[in-house]
Scaffold this active site. Structure first.
Site, PDB file in Angstrom:
ATOM      1  N   VAL A   1       9.583  -4.653   6.938  1.00  8.12           N
ATOM      2  CA  VAL A   1       8.637  -4.627   8.071  1.00  8.12           C
ATOM      3  C   VAL A   1       8.635  -3.241   8.721  1.00  8.12           C
ATOM      4  CG1 VAL A   1       8.202  -5.643  10.359  1.00  8.12           C
ATOM      5  CG2 VAL A   1       8.870  -7.111   8.449  1.00  8.12           C
ATOM      6  N   ALA A   2       7.456  -2.808   9.174  1.00  9.77           N
ATOM      7  CA  ALA A   2       7.293  -1.516   9.865  1.00  9.77           C
ATOM      8  C   ALA A   2       7.850  -0.377   9.018  1.00  9.77           C
ATOM      9  CB  ALA A   2       7.966  -1.553  11.241  1.00  9.77           C
TER      10      ALA A   2
ATOM     11  N   GLY B   1       5.688   1.652   6.620  1.00 12.15           N
ATOM     12  CA  GLY B   1       4.745   2.617   6.049  1.00 12.15           C
ATOM     13  C   GLY B   1       4.071   2.168   4.768  1.00 12.15           C
ATOM     14  N   ILE B   2       4.297   0.916   4.364  1.00 13.27           N
ATOM     15  CA  ILE B   2       3.631   0.406   3.165  1.00 13.27           C
ATOM     16  C   ILE B   2       2.705  -0.768   3.503  1.00 13.27           C
ATOM     17  CG2 ILE B   2       5.181   1.327   1.416  1.00 13.27           C
ATOM     18  CD1 ILE B   2       6.726  -1.281   1.439  1.00 13.27           C
TER      19      ILE B   2
ATOM     20  N   ALA C   1      -1.477  -5.805   4.651  1.00  9.45           N
ATOM     21  CA  ALA C   1      -1.720  -6.482   3.370  1.00  9.45           C
ATOM     22  C   ALA C   1      -1.714  -7.997   3.572  1.00  9.45           C
ATOM     23  CB  ALA C   1      -0.657  -6.073   2.352  1.00  9.45           C
TER      24      ALA C   1
ATOM     25  N   LYS D   1       0.852  -1.195   0.000  1.00 12.46           N
ATOM     26  CA  LYS D   1       0.000   0.000   0.000  1.00 12.46           C
ATOM     27  C   LYS D   1       0.876   1.229   0.000  1.00 12.46           C
ATOM     28  CE  LYS D   1       0.027   2.103   3.587  1.00 12.46           C
ATOM     29  NZ  LYS D   1       0.069   2.721   4.930  1.00 12.46           N
TER      30      LYS D   1
ATOM     31  N   ASP E   1      -5.324  -0.096   8.733  1.00 11.35           N
ATOM     32  CA  ASP E   1      -5.060  -0.200   7.296  1.00 11.35           C
ATOM     33  C   ASP E   1      -5.609  -1.485   6.679  1.00 11.35           C
ATOM     34  OD1 ASP E   1      -3.844   2.160   6.687  1.00 11.35           O
ATOM     35  OD2 ASP E   1      -1.804   1.356   6.568  1.00 11.35           O
TER      36      ASP E   1
END
Ligand SMILES: C[C@@](CO)(OP(=O)(O)O)[C@H](O)COP(=O)(O)OP(=O)(O)OC[C@H]1O[C@@H](n2ccc(N)nc2=O)[C@H](O)[C@@H]1O
Ligand SMILES: Nc1ncnc2c1ncn2[C@@H]1O[C@H](COP(=O)(O)OP(=O)(O)O)[C@@H](O)[C@H]1O
Length: 274
Positions: free
Chosen positions: A94-95, A97-98, A103, A9, A135
């Site tokens: 990991v960790a 922001g995407i 997901a 994302k 999210d």
């Protein structure tokens, strides 16, 4: 065996509008997804999780992965036995922001829904998703959308499918909670009206300043992405991954080559928007 993609994302824009009494923040955010990410596979059997792939090590100490949490929540909500031999092929840092974990959780829910023949737009899936993380509903929807509330109130939009994108992460993990906590509390207003590109170009990421204060490596990433005239270069989510969008793939390839030469240790993904 059921296989589900867990695309990364990005937040084309992320406006933080208010701090809420429940500890979350009221957002206005433009979600988009790219063609690459993690993969979740599911086979019938007792609940288990195997993690493979280049970022599997980032989750080695993790007792309660979002994928197994999703499987437990699914069984609970739909009244089926807890189960599923799950494999997570971890390609996203990991960790960062995407939304990798979000997901993955959404992909696990989609896989379980297919196994149990539950419609993918069943509102119960979105309820489970919202309980797993802010999210996760956007990742379950999996398409360009405006998100409000803490990110769970979604309106699908006509996206920028096919646009060339570059994602760059300097290898610094950033805590989402810490970045929100460091936000200065100033509401800088809504996104301008228009189509997705207009909203993105006229928008901001209000978490960029607090994230840069906590992780100064983000400055170098944004400086590197500013070279070569992208349509837009910005941090995603709470960082530290930043993205740039380009008019064509040649411009993206040139930017990626330059960044890989100057910063060989950075994670650099050449992809396109879905
Ligand atoms: C910032 C964003 C933007 O899309 O993305 P990431 O940086 O995580 O990718 C999201 O809002 C993150 O969503 P997610 O990672 O699912 O967060 P959650 O697990 O729900 O919350 C983690 C922590 O972030 C803070 N949080 C999260 C969402 C929100 N609207 N307000 C918040 O204040 C809270 O401190 C919360 O305890
Ligand atoms: N499958 C997963 N992938 C990534 N992180 C996970 C996963 N399961 C649990 N987590 C936890 O969630 C935290 C946030 O991860 P992630 O979703 O990658 O962050 P972000 O949303 O900022 O990209 C990680 O620090 C990790 O402790």
């Amino acid at each position: 065996m059921i296989t589900e993609n867990a695309p990364a994302k990005i937040n084309l824009a992320l406006h933080v509008r208010a701090r809420r009494a429940d500890g979350y923040h009221e957002l206005e955010t433009l979600f988009a997804f790219v063609a690459d990410g993690d993969t979740v596979t599911l086979e019938p059997g007792p609940l288990s999780l195997t993690i493979t792939g280049p970022f599997a090590h980032g989750l080695s100490g993790e007792g309660d992965n979002l994928v197994t949490r999703a499987a437990r929540a699914f069984a609970d909500r739909f009244g089926v036995a807890v189960g599923g031999a799950l494999t997570l092929d971890k390609h996203l840092p990991v960790a960062s922001g995407i939304g990798g974990g979000s997901a993955d959780a959404a992909a696990a829910l989609r896989a379980l829904a297919r196994l149990h023949e539950i419609a993918i737009d069943d509102p119960r899936l979105f309820e489970i998703a919202a309980a797993l993380g802010s999210d996760v509903p956007a990742c379950l929807l999996g398409r360009t959308a405006m998100g409000q509330g803490r990110g769970e109130r979604l309106e699908a939009l006509e996206g920028l499918g096919g646009m060339a994108a570059l994602l760059v992460n300097p290898g610094v993990a950033v805590s989402t909670a810490a970045v929100f906590k460091a936000w200065d509390g100033v509401d800088r207003g809504p996104m301008p009206p228009g189509d997705v590109l207009a909203m993105a170009l006229g928008g901001r990421n209000d978490l960029e300043a607090p994230a840069r204060a906590l992780a100064p490596a983000i400055d170098a990433v944004l400086d590197a992405l500013a070279i070569g005239d992208p349509l837009l270069a910005r941090m995603s989510g709470s960082g530290a991954t930043c993205f740039a969008l380009y008019a064509d793939e040649a411009e993206r390839a040139a930017a990626a080559a330059r960044i890989r030469a100057a910063w060989p240790a950075w994670w650099c993904l050449e992809t396109r928007l879905l």
